[in-house]
Write an enzyme that holds these catalytic residues in place. Structure first.
Site, PDB file in Angstrom:
ATOM      1  N   THR A  31       0.828  -1.213   0.000  1.00  0.00           N
ATOM      2  CA  THR A  31       0.000   0.000   0.000  1.00  0.00           C
ATOM      3  C   THR A  31       0.857   1.256   0.000  1.00  0.00           C
ATOM      4  OG1 THR A  31      -1.813  -1.130   1.097  1.00  0.00           O
ATOM      5  CG2 THR A  31      -1.758   1.235   1.345  1.00  0.00           C
ATOM      6  N   THR A  51       1.671  -4.186   4.335  1.00  0.00           N
ATOM      7  CA  THR A  51       1.485  -4.484   5.760  1.00  0.00           C
ATOM      8  C   THR A  51       1.017  -5.921   6.001  1.00  0.00           C
ATOM      9  OG1 THR A  51      -0.798  -3.677   5.672  1.00  0.00           O
ATOM     10  CG2 THR A  51       0.896  -2.085   6.326  1.00  0.00           C
ATOM     11  N   ASP A  52       0.317  -6.505   5.000  1.00  0.00           N
ATOM     12  CA  ASP A  52      -0.382  -7.772   5.259  1.00  0.00           C
ATOM     13  C   ASP A  52       0.531  -8.917   5.697  1.00  0.00           C
ATOM     14  OD1 ASP A  52      -2.818  -6.639   4.757  1.00  0.00           O
ATOM     15  OD2 ASP A  52      -3.002  -7.394   2.709  1.00  0.00           O
TER      16      ASP A  52
HETATM   17  N1  ASP Z   1      -2.659  -5.541   0.794  1.00  0.00           N
HETATM   18  C1  ASP Z   1      -1.627  -4.549   1.088  1.00  0.00           C
HETATM   19  C2  ASP Z   1      -0.285  -5.241   1.103  1.00  0.00           C
HETATM   20  O1  ASP Z   1      -0.012  -5.944   2.036  1.00  0.00           O
HETATM   21  C3  ASP Z   1      -1.945  -3.911   2.378  1.00  0.00           C
HETATM   22  C4  ASP Z   1      -0.954  -2.885   2.836  1.00  0.00           C
HETATM   23  O2  ASP Z   1       0.167  -2.749   2.402  1.00  0.00           O
HETATM   24  O3  ASP Z   1      -1.355  -2.158   3.778  1.00  0.00           O
HETATM   25  O4  ASP Z   1       0.474  -5.086   0.176  1.00  0.00           O
END
Ligand code: ASP
Length: 328
Positions: free
Chosen positions: A18, A97-98
């Site tokens: 993200t 983040t995932d």
């Molecule tokens: N789906 C995204 C990822 O993990 C979520 C994020 O980065 O917050 O790439």
């Protein structure tokens, strides 16, 4: 003695997420596409990084929900390459983040780096009205320049978390990570890091990591490890399905099962019975807890191993690595 002052370069490796996400509507923090903006542009978006000696490299450009062995392998090789350069102070990785906590644990286990490796991320896309990525990136660069810091850490929302304890705990809020009972290692305030414990006491043992990268580079995939959860009204169907697939000789075998158990490693009796069959067939079984805090405390006579404090997803990865030939 090594001249620390000569280490002036910090390397930023982009992997997507993200933090590199783009949305059509700046107010839309949900309907964006992750992994769109290049790492060079992420760096350019933070004017305060100018004047520092930074290098950047795009290692991948993915949504980290799709993270897998091929990217991990390439990332570990690139991190190791840069850390081996005398002039490099530390490496920063921009990441989704995932699965950030899994990548952090992978890199810590495989590399046990003697210099800082700092993962950072964002909960809002780069195109948001108020993106959190630029501040996180700036903070991560600060942390990567900290003398005395070794190992893999994560920096988000002003907190510094260890690879061992970091865990995503919120699906939407900007302050999405936590370190459970251990608490964060420190925080970043106006370009300064305030460590909560002396750094030497937070360093994870690096022994045993020698030669691990070569084993990762030589591998084409990690051994298959399934993750199942114990819950009210559970049964053994998923585990029995895994065992049926194993005996059908179709595809790669599942060599291990991690169970996210209730409480202190307790299991629904129907699931426990199926896991007993798995163990008897040679499949390794490890218990972690599905509780957000705490660990499975081992007890004499336990049938199944415990995850030694690792969360279910990190325990799954740890078991997968441990099952690689000649890993230990
Ligand atoms: N789906 C995204 C990822 O993990 C979520 C994020 O980065 O917050 O790439």
């Amino acid at each position: 003695m090594e001249n620390l002052k000569a280490r002036s370069v910090r390397v930023i490796l982009g992997t997507g997420g993200t933090i590199a996400g783009r949305s059509v509507d700046a107010a839309d923090n949900v309907g964006y596409v992750a992994g769109e903006v290049g790492v060079d542009d992420l760096v350019k978006a933070v004017p305060h990084l100018q004047g520092l000696v930074l290098e950047s490299e795009q290692v991948a450009q993915i949504d980290s929900k799709d993270m897998g062995f091929a990217v991990w392998k390439r990332l570990a090789e690139r991190v190791a390459h840069h850390l081996a350069r005398e002039e490099v102070q530390g490496v920063i990785i921009t990441h989704g983040t995932d699965t950030l906590e899994e990548t952090a644990w992978f890199l810590q286990t495989v590399l046990a780096p003697g210099k800082p490796v700092v993962l950072t991320c964002a909960m809002r896309p780069a195109t948001a009205l108020v993106p959190d990525g630029p501040q996180n990136l700036l903070d991560a660069v600060v942390v990567a320049g900290c003398e005395g810091l070794t190992g893999v850490v994560a920096v988000s929302a002003g907190w510094v978390h260890s690879a061992q304890h970091v865990c995503k705990v919120h699906s939407y809020r900007v302050d999405a990570f936590d370190s459970g009972d251990a608490g964060p290692m420190g925080c970043v305030e106006e370009g300064e890091v305030r460590w909560f414990q002396p750094l030497a006491s937070t360093v994870l043992a690096s022994s045993g990591a020698e030669g691990r990268l070569a084993k990762i580079s030589a591998a084409t995939a990690l051994p298959g490890v399934a993750l199942v959860t114990s819950h009210a009204d559970a049964d053994g169907r998923v585990v029995l399905g895994v065992l049926a697939l194993n005996s059908s000789q179709q595809g790669a075998k599942t060599e291990g099962i991690v169970v996210a158990c209730t409480g202190n490693g307790t299991l629904h009796r129907a699931l426990a019975a199926a896991l007993g069959q798995a163990l008897a067939s040679g499949v390794r079984v490890v218990r972690a807890t599905r509780c957000a805090r705490g660990r499975v405390i081992p007890h004499v006579g336990d049938k199944f191993d415990s995850s030694e404090g690792l969360s279910p997803v990190k325990a799954r990865l740890a078991l997968s690595l441990a099952l690689l030939p000649d890993w230990a």
